[in-house]
Motif scaffolding. Structure first.
Motif, PDB file in Angstrom:
ATOM      1  N   TYR A   1       0.188  -1.417  -8.315  1.00 46.63           N
ATOM      2  CA  TYR A   1      -1.132  -1.831  -7.826  1.00 46.63           C
ATOM      3  C   TYR A   1      -1.181  -3.336  -7.565  1.00 46.63           C
ATOM      4  O   TYR A   1      -1.872  -3.790  -6.648  1.00 46.63           O
ATOM      5  N   SER A   2      -0.443  -4.089  -8.358  1.00 48.71           N
ATOM      6  CA  SER A   2      -0.437  -5.546  -8.178  1.00 48.71           C
ATOM      7  C   SER A   2       0.226  -5.950  -6.867  1.00 48.71           C
ATOM      8  O   SER A   2       0.052  -7.078  -6.402  1.00 48.71           O
TER       9      SER A   2
ATOM     10  N   SER B   1      -0.260  -4.310  -4.031  1.00 44.56           N
ATOM     11  CA  SER B   1      -1.136  -3.897  -2.933  1.00 44.56           C
ATOM     12  C   SER B   1      -2.022  -5.059  -2.505  1.00 44.56           C
ATOM     13  O   SER B   1      -2.335  -5.957  -3.294  1.00 44.56           O
ATOM     14  N   ASN B   2      -2.455  -5.022  -1.250  1.00 47.97           N
ATOM     15  CA  ASN B   2      -3.371  -6.063  -0.777  1.00 47.97           C
ATOM     16  C   ASN B   2      -4.824  -5.641  -0.937  1.00 47.97           C
ATOM     17  O   ASN B   2      -5.738  -6.272  -0.405  1.00 47.97           O
ATOM     18  N   GLU B   3      -5.038  -4.542  -1.668  1.00 47.80           N
ATOM     19  CA  GLU B   3      -6.389  -4.069  -1.940  1.00 47.80           C
ATOM     20  C   GLU B   3      -6.752  -4.349  -3.393  1.00 47.80           C
ATOM     21  O   GLU B   3      -5.875  -4.491  -4.253  1.00 47.80           O
ATOM     22  N   ASP B   4      -8.031  -4.403  -3.684  1.00 49.04           N
ATOM     23  CA  ASP B   4      -8.505  -4.616  -5.049  1.00 49.04           C
ATOM     24  C   ASP B   4      -8.349  -3.310  -5.835  1.00 49.04           C
ATOM     25  O   ASP B   4      -9.043  -2.329  -5.565  1.00 49.04           O
ATOM     26  N   SER B   5      -7.441  -3.314  -6.785  1.00 51.70           N
ATOM     27  CA  SER B   5      -7.160  -2.099  -7.557  1.00 51.70           C
ATOM     28  C   SER B   5      -7.625  -2.229  -9.007  1.00 51.70           C
ATOM     29  O   SER B   5      -7.190  -1.470  -9.867  1.00 51.70           O
ATOM     30  N   SER B   6      -8.499  -3.178  -9.281  1.00 51.05           N
ATOM     31  CA  SER B   6      -8.915  -3.429 -10.671  1.00 51.05           C
ATOM     32  C   SER B   6      -9.565  -2.209 -11.309  1.00 51.05           C
ATOM     33  O   SER B   6      -9.339  -1.927 -12.494  1.00 51.05           O
TER      34      SER B   6
ATOM     35  N   ASN C   1       0.825  -1.212   0.000  1.00 50.71           N
ATOM     36  CA  ASN C   1       0.000   0.000   0.000  1.00 50.71           C
ATOM     37  C   ASN C   1       0.861   1.265   0.000  1.00 50.71           C
ATOM     38  O   ASN C   1       0.502   2.274  -0.626  1.00 50.71           O
TER      39      ASN C   1
ATOM     40  N   ASP D   1      -8.204  -0.307 -14.670  1.00 49.77           N
ATOM     41  CA  ASP D   1      -9.065  -0.076 -15.837  1.00 49.77           C
ATOM     42  C   ASP D   1      -9.025   1.390 -16.266  1.00 49.77           C
ATOM     43  O   ASP D   1      -8.985   1.703 -17.467  1.00 49.77           O
TER      44      ASP D   1
END
Length: 228
Positions: free
Chosen positions: A181-182, A184-189, A136, A193
């Motif tokens: 972003y990959s 991170s432990n959060e969803d960054s999809s 993060n 996009d």
């Protein structure tokens, strides 16, 4: 033989023993093998890092803004590249500090020989990605660098500064951000996009602008962009 030899201590440096540990001379004589070559390498590596740190500190804090000579500028760029490969927080911090110092030299110092290019920003983003901080934090650092790059480029164009004199985000910049972003432990999809949409929009805009057509090939998403 001297009976005290069995108690005599010897200070050695080795890969398997912490520097400064005391080892019995008898233990050494009994065939214990220590990799002195690795120790010398570590010594040389540490010396190089201290030297780079000292040079970077001098350029960042000691050289007055606006007075960097060409050799200072080239040295700063070289040091930035070297310390970015330390793969830790210290190296990433110093690399970014050098980038900001060169930016001040351009803008505040109005030094015509100083410049900051896309490659330098990309190196700093990747330095954070390879550092030893959590995912993060890496995302925050990468986003900050990209935002500064975008803002400074837009501001420079508003002030009629030629594109060649400005650091402009390219495919490597945004691919590096997607990579962050990959981690991170959060969803960054959703964020990924939006970046892909931005890259395609910039490429489409460049394609229809005769004076900026070359930029299309530098910003259009590639396989890495979609698979990171």
């Amino acid at each position: 033989a001297n009976p005290d030899n069995s108690n005599r201590k010897t200070l050695i440096h080795s890969k398997s023993i912490s520097w400064g540990d005391e080892v019995d001379s008898a233990t050494i004589s009994q065939g214990a093998q220590y990799n002195f070559q690795d120790s010398r390498f570590k010594c040389a590596e540490d010396f190089e890092k201290r030297s780079l740190h000292s040079d970077a500190h001098f350029l960042i804090h000691r050289v007055p803004v606006g007075s960097m000579k060409n050799d200072n500028i080239q040295k700063a760029r070289s040091i930035l590249s070297s310390i970015s490969r330390w793969n830790n927080k210290k190296g990433a911090l110093m690399a970014e500090a050098l980038l900001e110092r060169l930016h001040r030299e351009c803008i505040k110092g109005k030094n015509p020989n100083a410049f900051v290019d896309s490659e330098m920003y990309n190196i700093c983003i990747n330095a954070w990605a390879k550092s030893d901080i959590n995912g993060n934090e890496i995302v925050a650092k990468a986003e900050s660098l990209v935002n500064r790059m975008e803002t400074r480029y837009a501001r420079g164009r508003e002030n009629s500064i030629p594109r060649t004199r400005l650091a402009r985000p390219d495919r490597i910049t945004y691919n590096s951000l997607i990579n962050a972003y990959s981690l991170s432990n959060e969803d960054s999809s959703a964020k990924v996009d939006k970046i892909l949409e931005k890259m395609n929009a910039l490429a489409d805009s460049a394609a229809i602008n005769k004076s900026d057509r070359d930029y299309e090939s530098y910003i259009r998403p590639d396989e890495i962009s979609y698979n990171s």
